[in-house]
Design a protein around this motif. Structure first.
Motif, PDB file in Angstrom:
ATOM      1  N   LEU A 289      -4.250  -4.184   7.917  1.00 13.99           N
ATOM      2  CA  LEU A 289      -3.264  -2.440   7.048  1.00 13.99           C
ATOM      3  C   LEU A 289      -3.683  -1.951   5.934  1.00 13.99           C
ATOM      4  O   LEU A 289      -4.301  -2.797   5.103  1.00 13.99           O
ATOM      5  N   ASP A 290      -4.210  -0.522   5.751  1.00  9.03           N
ATOM      6  CA  ASP A 290      -4.395   0.596   4.384  1.00  9.03           C
ATOM      7  C   ASP A 290      -2.699   0.483   3.799  1.00  9.03           C
ATOM      8  O   ASP A 290      -1.978   1.332   4.258  1.00  9.03           O
ATOM      9  N   LEU A 291      -3.218  -0.120   2.872  1.00 15.54           N
ATOM     10  CA  LEU A 291      -1.973  -0.144   1.717  1.00 15.54           C
ATOM     11  C   LEU A 291      -1.954   0.962   1.069  1.00 15.54           C
ATOM     12  O   LEU A 291      -1.068   0.726  -0.085  1.00 15.54           O
ATOM     13  N   ARG A 292      -2.684   2.093   0.860  1.00 14.68           N
ATOM     14  CA  ARG A 292      -2.747   3.465   0.420  1.00 14.68           C
ATOM     15  C   ARG A 292      -2.171   3.968  -0.020  1.00 14.68           C
ATOM     16  O   ARG A 292      -1.922   4.975  -0.687  1.00 14.68           O
ATOM     17  N   THR A 293      -1.932   4.314   1.564  1.00 12.97           N
ATOM     18  CA  THR A 293      -0.730   4.797   1.738  1.00 12.97           C
ATOM     19  C   THR A 293       0.821   4.579   2.052  1.00 12.97           C
ATOM     20  O   THR A 293       1.692   5.358   2.205  1.00 12.97           O
ATOM     21  N   GLN A 294       1.323   3.586   2.134  1.00 20.28           N
ATOM     22  CA  GLN A 294       2.203   2.517   1.919  1.00 20.28           C
ATOM     23  C   GLN A 294       2.243   1.762  -0.076  1.00 20.28           C
ATOM     24  O   GLN A 294       3.770   0.557   0.535  1.00 20.28           O
TER      25      GLN A 294
ATOM     26  N   GLN B  85       7.900  -0.902   5.052  1.00 23.56           N
ATOM     27  CA  GLN B  85       6.530  -0.024   5.249  1.00 23.56           C
ATOM     28  C   GLN B  85       6.380   0.373   3.880  1.00 23.56           C
ATOM     29  O   GLN B  85       5.738   0.589   3.239  1.00 23.56           O
ATOM     30  N   GLN B  86       6.963  -0.179   2.732  1.00 22.51           N
ATOM     31  CA  GLN B  86       6.730   0.106   1.316  1.00 22.51           C
ATOM     32  C   GLN B  86       6.335  -0.537   0.693  1.00 22.51           C
ATOM     33  O   GLN B  86       6.996  -2.343   1.328  1.00 22.51           O
ATOM     34  N   VAL B  87       5.407  -1.038  -0.304  1.00 22.64           N
ATOM     35  CA  VAL B  87       4.926  -2.357  -1.058  1.00 22.64           C
ATOM     36  C   VAL B  87       5.068  -1.787  -2.588  1.00 22.64           C
ATOM     37  O   VAL B  87       4.541  -0.550  -2.556  1.00 22.64           O
ATOM     38  N   VAL B  88       5.439  -2.521  -2.993  1.00 22.27           N
ATOM     39  CA  VAL B  88       4.827  -2.381  -4.906  1.00 22.27           C
ATOM     40  C   VAL B  88       3.784  -3.450  -4.625  1.00 22.27           C
ATOM     41  O   VAL B  88       3.797  -4.929  -4.780  1.00 22.27           O
ATOM     42  N   ILE B  89       3.006  -3.017  -5.427  1.00 24.64           N
ATOM     43  CA  ILE B  89       1.271  -4.046  -5.837  1.00 24.64           C
ATOM     44  C   ILE B  89       2.160  -4.975  -7.108  1.00 24.64           C
ATOM     45  O   ILE B  89       3.205  -4.430  -8.181  1.00 24.64           O
ATOM     46  N   ASP B  90       1.421  -5.958  -7.057  1.00 25.82           N
ATOM     47  CA  ASP B  90       1.639  -6.799  -7.969  1.00 25.82           C
ATOM     48  C   ASP B  90       2.289  -7.693  -7.854  1.00 25.82           C
ATOM     49  O   ASP B  90       3.808  -8.153  -8.639  1.00 25.82           O
TER      50      ASP B  90
ATOM     51  N   VAL C  23      16.369   1.096   0.174  1.00 25.47           N
ATOM     52  CA  VAL C  23      15.937   0.907   1.487  1.00 25.47           C
ATOM     53  C   VAL C  23      16.492   0.968   2.294  1.00 25.47           C
ATOM     54  O   VAL C  23      17.604   0.331   1.844  1.00 25.47           O
ATOM     55  N   TYR C  24      16.431   0.424   3.862  1.00 23.79           N
ATOM     56  CA  TYR C  24      17.519   0.861   4.855  1.00 23.79           C
ATOM     57  C   TYR C  24      16.203  -0.460   5.378  1.00 23.79           C
ATOM     58  O   TYR C  24      16.447  -0.107   7.008  1.00 23.79           O
ATOM     59  N   PRO C  25      16.179  -1.786   5.633  1.00 26.62           N
ATOM     60  CA  PRO C  25      15.653  -2.177   6.545  1.00 26.62           C
ATOM     61  C   PRO C  25      16.060  -2.636   7.674  1.00 26.62           C
ATOM     62  O   PRO C  25      17.463  -3.193   7.177  1.00 26.62           O
ATOM     63  N   LEU C  26      16.008  -3.060   8.833  1.00 24.36           N
ATOM     64  CA  LEU C  26      15.794  -3.749   9.609  1.00 24.36           C
ATOM     65  C   LEU C  26      16.262  -5.659   9.367  1.00 24.36           C
ATOM     66  O   LEU C  26      15.670  -5.715   8.506  1.00 24.36           O
ATOM     67  N   ALA C  27      17.279  -5.951   9.694  1.00 18.41           N
ATOM     68  CA  ALA C  27      17.504  -8.032   9.416  1.00 18.41           C
ATOM     69  C   ALA C  27      16.206  -8.495  10.211  1.00 18.41           C
ATOM     70  O   ALA C  27      16.032  -9.429   9.044  1.00 18.41           O
ATOM     71  N   GLU C  28      15.548  -8.256  10.668  1.00 25.42           N
ATOM     72  CA  GLU C  28      14.401  -9.257  11.439  1.00 25.42           C
ATOM     73  C   GLU C  28      13.830  -8.550  10.443  1.00 25.42           C
ATOM     74  O   GLU C  28      12.975  -9.988  10.250  1.00 25.42           O
ATOM     75  N   PHE C  29      13.370  -7.682   9.318  1.00 26.81           N
ATOM     76  CA  PHE C  29      12.611  -7.837   8.466  1.00 26.81           C
ATOM     77  C   PHE C  29      12.708  -8.568   6.948  1.00 26.81           C
ATOM     78  O   PHE C  29      11.675  -8.353   6.558  1.00 26.81           O
ATOM     79  N   LEU C  30      14.051  -8.840   6.821  1.00 30.34           N
ATOM     80  CA  LEU C  30      13.975  -9.224   5.876  1.00 30.34           C
ATOM     81  C   LEU C  30      13.458 -10.264   5.188  1.00 30.34           C
ATOM     82  O   LEU C  30      12.905 -11.165   5.881  1.00 30.34           O
TER      83      LEU C  30
END
Lengths: 661, 248
Positions: free
Chosen positions: A139-144, A53-58, A174-181
């Motif tokens: 989805l509000d990106l400001r907190t993610q 649930q974390q993103v990098v802009i651009d 980060v330790y994502p689950l496989a289904e979210f790769l």
């Protein structure tokens, strides 16, 4: 008196009518809202964006959406709307996939979207067959939003927290689950490195494996941890990319010299039990292979290039004792991962000046597409029409009003010219079909059977025709390109158009509103299969082995300040090409213009000057640039009659390690 | 031949109509060439700047049709020289079937005039964004418009049999009506407005989104003029029969 009463009655009538209409409007909106709420409750949308649930802009970002239907069956589409920024204002971009859900069914769908605006939420909508929004979520990106790039750790019990670095390297583990790769390689755009540690690759789909492989070829770093458990290393999905073969395990009782081999000042602690390492046998060495060997010439780390990326394989378990608590593990890992920005292939919106790709597409369209008929055909048509009418009225029996023949001739003449105008101007001189122009730059990757594809497309229509383009062969992620219209007008150009990118098994792109007299531009990147092997030796010249499935035409080699024509190499052929004076062509531009056209010359010039690619440029006397043409890997399925213009260029830079030609 | 209403209200030959309309067609051809795009298609699609050729051609064509239809009986088109013989078309009769035949002939001639404008219009249509259906709508509006001005021209001749009286337009009510219509739905403005509405609906001002009002207004007025014209014909026919009966 009567007039006053009448006007009063009318006044009350209009007031009452207005009140009734307002009530109807309010009730209608309440009913619609209630209906939407009911629909929302019937359809659940659960979205997982980015990595944990974390993103990098651009950057390109994966969004995994799970849709559950508790109501009647739904047939329509799942639509993700992002907002992009341009100098001319924000504009939405739609990513869409078809969706069919029976009652009680659940479906998981993944998108890869480009995020450039934090303040604007990402909208997720379920759209019914009729175009109505059945359910939606924002989805509000400001907190993610994360300011750090990611190290993706896949595996059981892997604790790589020592790689978190907010200061120098700006990394977050980060330790994502496989289904979210990510299922598309561009989904790793915000990822610095991927670490595999004792993970079962059976949990990954073929698409996810392929995405990881392509991401490495595009410049990513993959670190695979060995150790006593070699099950993951023996997985068929992994053995092809590993830089070493697995030959069981070996036990090491003396760890006192390990730190020396790993170039660390900190000794590796001695564990309670002997250290079990994976027995690695490095594959045939290439220039880019690195092997760190310990005592008994035991490989501890093997690293090799794959395309523009690197795969690192350790013989030891990086997340188990004794290395987990080793003081030197952080330094070693940073040295192996060499954190740096993966060469982003995302296109920044065009600035005030048109990009090189835009200029080349302009030239392609100007040279090969139909333009307005000139004044001469129009003048000739008008003169002929009026002249025939003059002859018609000057006929001796022209004025016999009662003659049926005269009437017939009178009507026939304009009808004939109606047919001529339709046939000549609507079919021949100015066809009505929309235009699709594409420029594809294919850059084969070293040490790989893959190539990077940079695709620029332009749709142009004079009418409100359907402009949907169904395609296959490749799966690029497209972004809108803002047209630089300041060349043509001093007025403020319109905002960039809105695209719908359909990301599924049968992908398509289509402008959201097919307005007339508009140009729609998009740019996409992909990693494609392109097996062409090129070697250069000063004694034997250039050897090119083509197993790409395509014929390479118009091949030219550029070295120093000279050009050599190499001709055509068909699929399956191996060509040996010597640089000798017989092939030297000083007037290569004239020859290329004669065999292809001016656009081909302009494209070669742009590549030689480094304007078209960040990587392909002639900046060293020892480099050999190979440029040529091939069939575009992007294949449209022509469901709409169009005029298609293609320019597909293949470009290599071959390092001359054995002297100049 | 006296300059009387029945003698002027006759069915002109197609040759005479064509000959009389040729200057208008030449004007339309000139507008087509003047408004033909001078910049490339690439530049225009880059800016979304559609050529205004079709709008100009339709506007000029509509104005030409309206003007020619209005003046066709006030200034009848002459037969083309040389070799042309005087028109032998029957004058307007005061019988119902002759009137119907005359009306049918007028409609056919209006259709013919529109057909004469069509080739040049289609050349302009080739480079416009207008769909074929929208062009048909513009043709329908143009036909209604032209019919109204044709009826108005006939009504003028019936109301003021002498040409000088027609030219003076002495009736204030007629003056007000014509000027009002010209201001609100003048030939150039209405056709251009409809063209813009059809080709660029987002940019047309709200007052121009009233095709139904346009059609209704012109149709109602044309019908009123027809009724008044028929009443004038009937009264003249009655007067003529009274005069004949009064002769010894």
């Amino acid at each position: 008196m009567t007039r006053d009463l009448t006007s009063t009655y009318w006044c009350w009538f209009w007031l009452a009518l207005r009140a009734v209409l307002q009530c109807i409007a309010v009730l209608g909106s309440v009913a619609a809202h209630a209906q939407l709420q009911r629909a929302d409750q019937q359809i659940e949308i659960d979205a997982h964006i980015g990595f944990q649930q974390q993103v990098v802009i651009d950057t390109w970002t994966p969004i995994t959406i799970t849709v559950r239907n508790h109501g009647p069956a739904v047939t329509g589409a799942l639509d993700v709307v992002t907002t992009d920024a341009s100098p001319r204002g924000d504009y939405p971009t739609h990513y869409r996939q078809p969706l069919t859900l029976a009652r009680g069914a659940q479906k998981r769908v993944q998108f890869t979207v480009f995020l450039s605006r934090i303040a604007v939420p990402v909208d997720i909508r379920v759209i019914g067959d009729g175009g109505e929004v059945v359910a939606s979520q924002s989805l509000d990106l400001r907190t993610q939003t994360s300011r750090q790039r990611f190290v993706v750790a896949l595996g059981r019990d892997a604790n790589l927290g020592y790689l978190n670095d907010r200061d120098q390297h700006q990394l977050g583990v980060v330790y994502p689950l496989a289904e979210f790769l990510p299922a598309h390689w561009l989904g790793y755009d915000s990822v610095e490195a991927v670490v595999l540690h004792r993970v079962s690759l059976r949990r990954l789909t073929d698409q996810q494996i392929q995405a990881l492989r392509k991401w490495v070829a595009a410049g990513g770093r993959l670190l695979v941890s060995g150790g006593h458990d070699t099950a993951m290393l023996q997985a068929p999905q992994l053995t092809a990319v590993l830089p070493a073969r697995i030959q069981g395990t070996r036990t090491v009782s003396d760890t006192s010299t390990l730190h020396t081999a790993l170039d660390s000042e900190w000794p590796v602690p001695t564990g309670s039990s002997p250290l079990i390492l994976t027995h690695l046998h490095p594959k045939p060495a290439s220039v880019s292979t690195l092997v760190l060997r310990g005592a008994d010439d035991l490989p501890l780390v093997v690293e090799a290039a794959t395309g523009r990326g690197r795969v690192v394989l350790t013989a030891f378990d990086i997340a188990s004792e004794p290395f987990e608590s080793w003081r030197g593990i952080r330094e070693l890992m940073f040295r192996l991962l060499q954190p740096r920005a993966v060469q982003s292939v995302t296109l920044i919106d065009a600035q005030d000046q048109p990009s090189t790709e835009t200029r080349l597409l302009d030239q392609l369209v100007a040279q090969r597409a139909v333009d307005y008929p000139g004044h001469l055909p129009v003048m000739a048509f008008a003169a002929l029409y009026l002249g025939v009418l003059v002859l018609l009225v000057r006929r001796p029996d022209a004025d016999q009003a009662s003659s049926i023949g005269t009437h017939a001739v009178a009507f026939a003449v304009p009808l004939v010219f109606v047919a001529v105008a339709t046939g000549l101007f609507h079919r021949v001189l100015f066809p009505q079909a929309p235009l699709l122009a594409s420029l594809a730059l294919v850059e084969p990757l070293d040490n790989s059977t893959l190539a990077e594809l940079d695709l620029h497309i332009r749709l142009q229509s004079t009418r409100t025709d359907p402009l949907r383009v169904d395609y296959g062969g490749v799966s690029p992620q497209f972004r809108t390109v803002a047209n630089t219209d300041s060349r043509y007008t001093t007025q403020a150009p319109p905002p960039p158009p809105t695209w719908i990118f359909e990301q599924d098994a049968t992908p398509a792109i289509t402008p959201r509103a097919a307005l007339p007299y508009r140009t729609y531009s998009a740019q996409g990147n992909d990693i494609v299969s392109f097996d062409v092997d090129v070697h250069y030796r000063s004694d034997s010249g250039l050897e090119l082995r083509n197993r790409s499935g395509r014929t390479l035409t118009g091949l030219w080699a550029f070295t120093h300040d000279r050009a050599f024509t190499l001709g055509t190499v068909a699929d399956g052929e191996t060509a040996h090409l010597r640089f000798d004076e017989n092939q030297l062509q000083s007037n290569w531009r004239d020859q290329l213009r004669a065999s292809h056209d001016g656009v081909a010359v302009a494209t070669f010039d742009a590549l030689l000057n480094g304007e078209l690619s960040r990587r392909i440029r002639r900046d060293s006397d020892t480099d050999v640039l190979l440029l040529g043409f091939t069939r575009s890997p992007w294949q449209e399925h022509d469901t709409v009659k169009r005029d298609n213009l293609y320019l597909s260029v293949v470009a290599w830079r071959v390092d001359d390690s054995e002297g100049r030609p | 031949m006296t300059d009387s209403a029945p003698s002027r209200l006759r069915a002109h030959s197609f040759a005479a109509i064509t000959h009389g309309f040729l200057p208008y067609l030449a004007l339309q051809a000139g507008v087509l060439l003047l408004w033909w795009p001078k910049t490339s298609l690439l530049e225009r699609t880059g800016t979304g700047d559609e050529p205004a050729t079709l709008v100009a051609v339709v506007a000029v064509g509509g104005a030409a049709l309206a003007g020619f239809a209005l003046l066709m009986d006030i200034f009848p088109p002459r037969s083309p020289p040389p070799g042309g013989r005087p028109t032998a078309a029957p004058p307007l009769a005061e019988q119902a079937h002759a009137t119907i035949g005359y009306a049918g002939t007028q409609l056919a001639q209006i259709g013919y005039l529109m057909l004469l404008c069509l080739p040049l219009t289609l050349v302009a249509h080739a480079i416009s964004s207008l769909a074929a259906v929208e062009l048909l709508w513009i043709a329908a509006f143009t036909a209604v418009h032209t019919v109204f001005y044709r009826v108005l021209g006939i009504w003028f001749v019936l109301r003021w049999p002498a040409r000088e009286a027609v030219l003076k337009l002495g009736c204030p009510a007629v003056l007000v009506s014509v000027y009002a219509l010209t201001t609100v739905f003048s030939p150039c403005l209405s056709h251009a407005a409809l063209s813009y509405h059809a080709t660029a609906p987002n940019s047309a001002p709200p007052v121009l989104h009233c095709g139904a009002l346009f059609v209704g207004s012109y149709t109602v007025l044309a019908v009123l003029l027809c009724f008044d014209g028929l009443r004038l014909l009937r009264s003249r026919a009655q007067q003529t029969s009274d005069d004949v009966a009064a002769q010894p």
